[in-house]
Design an enzyme around this catalytic site. Structure first.
Site, PDB file in Angstrom:
ATOM      1  N   ARG A  35     -22.878  -9.385  62.008  1.00 35.72           N
ATOM      2  CA  ARG A  35     -21.492  -8.783  62.644  1.00 35.72           C
ATOM      3  C   ARG A  35     -21.346  -7.843  63.526  1.00 35.72           C
ATOM      4  O   ARG A  35     -20.550  -7.797  64.221  1.00 35.72           O
ATOM      5  CB  ARG A  35     -20.828  -8.242  61.283  1.00 35.72           C
ATOM      6  CG  ARG A  35     -20.269  -9.242  60.343  1.00 35.72           C
ATOM      7  CD  ARG A  35     -19.764  -8.681  58.894  1.00 35.72           C
ATOM      8  NE  ARG A  35     -19.007  -9.628  58.074  1.00 35.72           N
ATOM      9  CZ  ARG A  35     -18.908  -9.813  56.843  1.00 35.72           C
ATOM     10  NH1 ARG A  35     -18.972  -8.371  56.193  1.00 35.72           N
ATOM     11  NH2 ARG A  35     -18.183 -10.558  56.105  1.00 35.72           N
ATOM     12  N   LYS A 199     -13.587 -26.861  43.915  1.00 41.95           N
ATOM     13  CA  LYS A 199     -12.194 -27.105  43.575  1.00 41.95           C
ATOM     14  C   LYS A 199     -11.047 -27.442  44.321  1.00 41.95           C
ATOM     15  O   LYS A 199     -11.102 -26.911  45.496  1.00 41.95           O
ATOM     16  CB  LYS A 199     -11.851 -25.740  42.727  1.00 41.95           C
ATOM     17  CG  LYS A 199     -12.950 -25.591  41.479  1.00 41.95           C
ATOM     18  CD  LYS A 199     -12.533 -24.121  41.077  1.00 41.95           C
ATOM     19  CE  LYS A 199     -13.142 -23.960  39.686  1.00 41.95           C
ATOM     20  NZ  LYS A 199     -12.977 -22.717  39.122  1.00 41.95           N
ATOM     21  N   GLY A 355     -17.207 -19.447  54.293  1.00 44.37           N
ATOM     22  CA  GLY A 355     -18.679 -19.053  53.600  1.00 44.37           C
ATOM     23  C   GLY A 355     -19.631 -20.041  53.649  1.00 44.37           C
ATOM     24  O   GLY A 355     -20.779 -20.016  54.139  1.00 44.37           O
ATOM     25  N   GLY A 378     -12.013 -15.431  54.735  1.00 44.03           N
ATOM     26  CA  GLY A 378     -10.509 -15.251  54.396  1.00 44.03           C
ATOM     27  C   GLY A 378      -9.438 -15.736  55.516  1.00 44.03           C
ATOM     28  O   GLY A 378      -8.542 -16.236  55.360  1.00 44.03           O
TER      29      GLY A 378
HETATM   30  P1  AMP Z   1     -16.309 -23.862  47.714  1.00 46.21           P
HETATM   31  O1  AMP Z   1     -16.602 -22.306  47.591  1.00 46.21           O
HETATM   32  O2  AMP Z   1     -15.101 -24.301  47.130  1.00 46.21           O
HETATM   33  O3  AMP Z   1     -16.691 -24.476  49.195  1.00 46.21           O
HETATM   34  O4  AMP Z   1     -17.267 -24.431  46.802  1.00 46.21           O
HETATM   35  C1  AMP Z   1     -18.692 -24.407  47.257  1.00 46.21           C
HETATM   36  C2  AMP Z   1     -19.575 -25.074  46.256  1.00 46.21           C
HETATM   37  O5  AMP Z   1     -19.135 -26.297  45.728  1.00 46.21           O
HETATM   38  C3  AMP Z   1     -21.071 -25.111  46.260  1.00 46.21           C
HETATM   39  O6  AMP Z   1     -21.819 -24.040  45.561  1.00 46.21           O
HETATM   40  C4  AMP Z   1     -21.404 -26.307  45.684  1.00 46.21           C
HETATM   41  O7  AMP Z   1     -22.446 -26.378  44.983  1.00 46.21           O
HETATM   42  C5  AMP Z   1     -20.333 -26.902  44.922  1.00 46.21           C
HETATM   43  N1  AMP Z   1     -19.956 -28.139  44.906  1.00 46.21           N
HETATM   44  C6  AMP Z   1     -19.836 -29.190  45.584  1.00 46.21           C
HETATM   45  N2  AMP Z   1     -20.047 -30.484  45.019  1.00 46.21           N
HETATM   46  C7  AMP Z   1     -19.874 -30.363  43.832  1.00 46.21           C
HETATM   47  C8  AMP Z   1     -19.724 -31.011  42.563  1.00 46.21           C
HETATM   48  N3  AMP Z   1     -19.602 -32.253  42.790  1.00 46.21           N
HETATM   49  N4  AMP Z   1     -19.885 -30.649  41.283  1.00 46.21           N
HETATM   50  C9  AMP Z   1     -20.120 -29.441  41.250  1.00 46.21           C
HETATM   51  N5  AMP Z   1     -19.983 -28.419  42.346  1.00 46.21           N
HETATM   52  C10 AMP Z   1     -20.050 -28.936  43.577  1.00 46.21           C
END
Ligand code: AMP
Length: 398
Positions: A35, A199, A355, A378
C-alpha cells in the site's frame, strides 16, 4: 476536472489521503508495504513539481483516541527509504496549531505524515468541522486511497468541499477507476465475468448488477452447489446455502431474459475430505455422492471455462473456482488464470480483484500476465455492485 498530471504543485502544500493501513508485526515492523508503494507515484510527482506532500492516513482500528500501537511512526523510516532518502517527518497529531505550523514548513523535497486520522472518531463519522481542521493543513487535496473510497469519511470525501478548485485523484485511484471503467462502462466485447468463491450470499448484489453488463458469466466455486440444489441436483456434503435457492433460480431466469450466457460446472472434483490427503473422484456436478463434497471444477467444466475466456475481449475475475489453498483442488483456478493470461496476450483487457483473487494470482505467478490487479477489496466490490463511491463522487463534484 483537475488531474494530478496537469496540476502544478509548485509551492503548494498537497494534502494527500493515502491508504497506509499496512500490517505491522509485534515489533512494529511493516510486513507488507504494497500500500505504501502504491502511493509513491503520487508523492513523487508532488515532490518533483516542488510541492510539499502532507500525508493523511488511518492505521488499524483505534477505539478511543490516540493509542501508541496505532501510531504511524513506524512508517516514517520506511517511507523515507522508498522515496530514495527524502526527509520524512511525522506530526504529533493530524489537526491543531502545531500540526499546521509543521505543514507550513515542509521544505522542498520533504514529506510530512500526519498522525493517525482515526484517533478522532470524527474521521469515520464524516464530521465537517473536523474535515475543516484537516483542510487547514493543505492548499489542495489529492485523494489516492481507493481502499477507503467507499466510505464517506472526513478525509476521504467530506474534506472535498474545502477545495472546490483544487481537488483531484492521485495516480492510484485514477488507474483503478480507469481500469474498472474499461470493464463496467465501455468494455471490449464479449465481456466475461468469472465469479467464484464460497458463497452466493456474499456475491449476489455484484452478480445481479453484472447481469446488466456482461455477455458471459462464469459462476464457479462453492456457490455452484446452491444452483445445483436449486435445480434439483444432489450436492452431497458440498457447501450449499439453502436459503438462497430461490435467489439461484432467479439469477438463472434473469440471465436468460437478458441474454447472458451463464456457464457453470457440469462436472466436479469431489473429495471425501477437505484435505490434500482426500480420496477424489470426478462426478457430474448434480450427482455428488453422499459423504462427498465438490471442491474443484472437473475437466469438462474447465475446458468450457477456458474456451469462453480465450474468446473474450474483456475479463473480470473475482474469486476462485475451487479450494485453491489446497493444491489438490487448485487445478480449476489455475487453468482459469492461465486462460486469462493467454487471452490478455491476444489483446483482451483483464482485471483481477477482490482479496482472494489477488492471493490466487500471486500464488500462481500470473501477476505480470493480467492487465490490472485491483487490491481495493470493499471499494472494488461496491463499484462492481454499481454503487456510487463517496470518495470518487467527492472529487468529481457529483
Ligand atoms: P470468497 O471470499 O467468497 O471469494 O471465497 C473464497 C473461498 O472460497 C476460498 O477460500 C476457497 O477455498 C473457497 N471455495 C472455493 N470453492 C469452494 C468449494 N467448492 N467448496 C468450499 N469452498 C470453496
Amino acid at each position: 476536472m483537475q488531474t494530478i498530471s496537469n496540476y502544478n504543485f509548485k509551492g503548494k502544500r498537497a494534502l494527500i489521503r493515502v491508504d497506509f493501513n499496512v500490517p505491522l508485526n509485534e515489533k512494529f515492523e511493516i510486513t507488507d508495504d504494497t500500500r505504501m508503494r502504491a502511493a509513491l507515484p503520487t508523492i513523487n510527482k508532488i515532490i518533483a513539481d516542488g510541492g510539499s506532500p502532507v500525508i493523511m492516513s488511518h492505521l488499524g482500528r483505534p477505539k478511543n483516541g490516540p493509542e501508541a500501537k496505532f501510531s504511524l511512526k513506524p512508517l516514517v523510516k520506511h517511507l523515507s527509504e522508498l522515496l530514495g532518502g527524502a526527509r520524512v517527518k511525522i506530526a504529533p497529531d493530524c489537526i491543531g496549531d502545531k500540526v499546521k505550523e509543521m505543514a507550513n514548513n515542509v521544505l522542498p523535497g520533504e514529506v510530512l505524515i500526519l498522525e493517525n486520522l482515526r484517533f478522532y472518531k470524527e474521521e469515520t463519522a464524516g464530521d465537517e468541522a473536523f474535515a475543516a481542521k484537516l483542510a487547514e493543513n493543505g492548499d489542495c487535496w489529492v485523494n489516492d486511497a481507493f481502499g477507503t473510497a467507499h466510505r464517506a469519511h472526513a478525509s476521504t470525501a467530506v474534506i472535498a468541499k474545502f477545495f472546490p478548485n483544487d481537488k483531484m485523484f492521485g495516480y492510484l485511484i485514477e488507474s483503478e477507476v480507469e481500469s474498472l471503467d474499461k470493464v463496467v462502462k465501455n468494455p471490449q466485447r464479449p465481456l466475461t465475468a468469472i465469479m467464484g468463491g464460497a458463497k452466493v450470499s456474499s456475491k449476489i448484489t455484484i452478480i445481479e448488477n453484472l447481469l446488466d453488463k456482461v455477455d458471459n458469466l462464469i459462476l464457479g466455486g462453492g456457490m455452484t452447489f446452491t444452483f445445483v440444489k436449486a435445480n434439483g441436483g444432489k450436492v452431497g456434503n458440498s457447501i450449499c446455502e439453502d436459503n438462497f435457492l430461490k435467489t439461484a433460480k432467479n439469477i438463472q431466469k434473469l440471465a436468460a431474459e437478458k441474454g447472458v450466457k451463464l456457464i457453470m460446472a457440469t462436472d466436479v472434483l469431489a473429495a471425501d475430505d477437505f484435505s490434500q490427503d482426500a480420496d477424489t473422484q470426478i462426478v457430474p456436478a448434480n450427482e455428488i455422492p453422499d459423504g462427498w463434497e465438490g471442491l474443484d471444477a472437473g475437466p469438462e467444466s474447465i475446458a468450457k471455462f477456458i474456451e469462453v475466456i480465450e474468446n473474450s475481449g474483456t475479463i473480470l475475475w473475482n474469486g476462485p473456482v475451487g479450494v485453491f489453498e489446497i493444491e489438490k483442488f487448485a487445478n480449476g483456478s489455475r487453468a482459469i488464470g492461465e486462460a486469462i493470461v493467454a487471452a490478455t496476450k491476444k489483446g483482451a483487457f483483464s482485471l483481477v480483484g477482490g482479496g482472494d483473487s489477488v492471493a490466487l494470482v500471486n500464488q500462481f505467478g500470473f501477476a505480470d500476465g493480467v492487465s490490472y490487479i485491483s487490491t481495493a477489496g470493499g471499494a472494488l466490490l461496491e463499484y462492481l455492485e454499481g454503487k456510487t463511491l463517496p470518495g470518487i463522487a467527492a472529487v468529481r463534484g457529483e
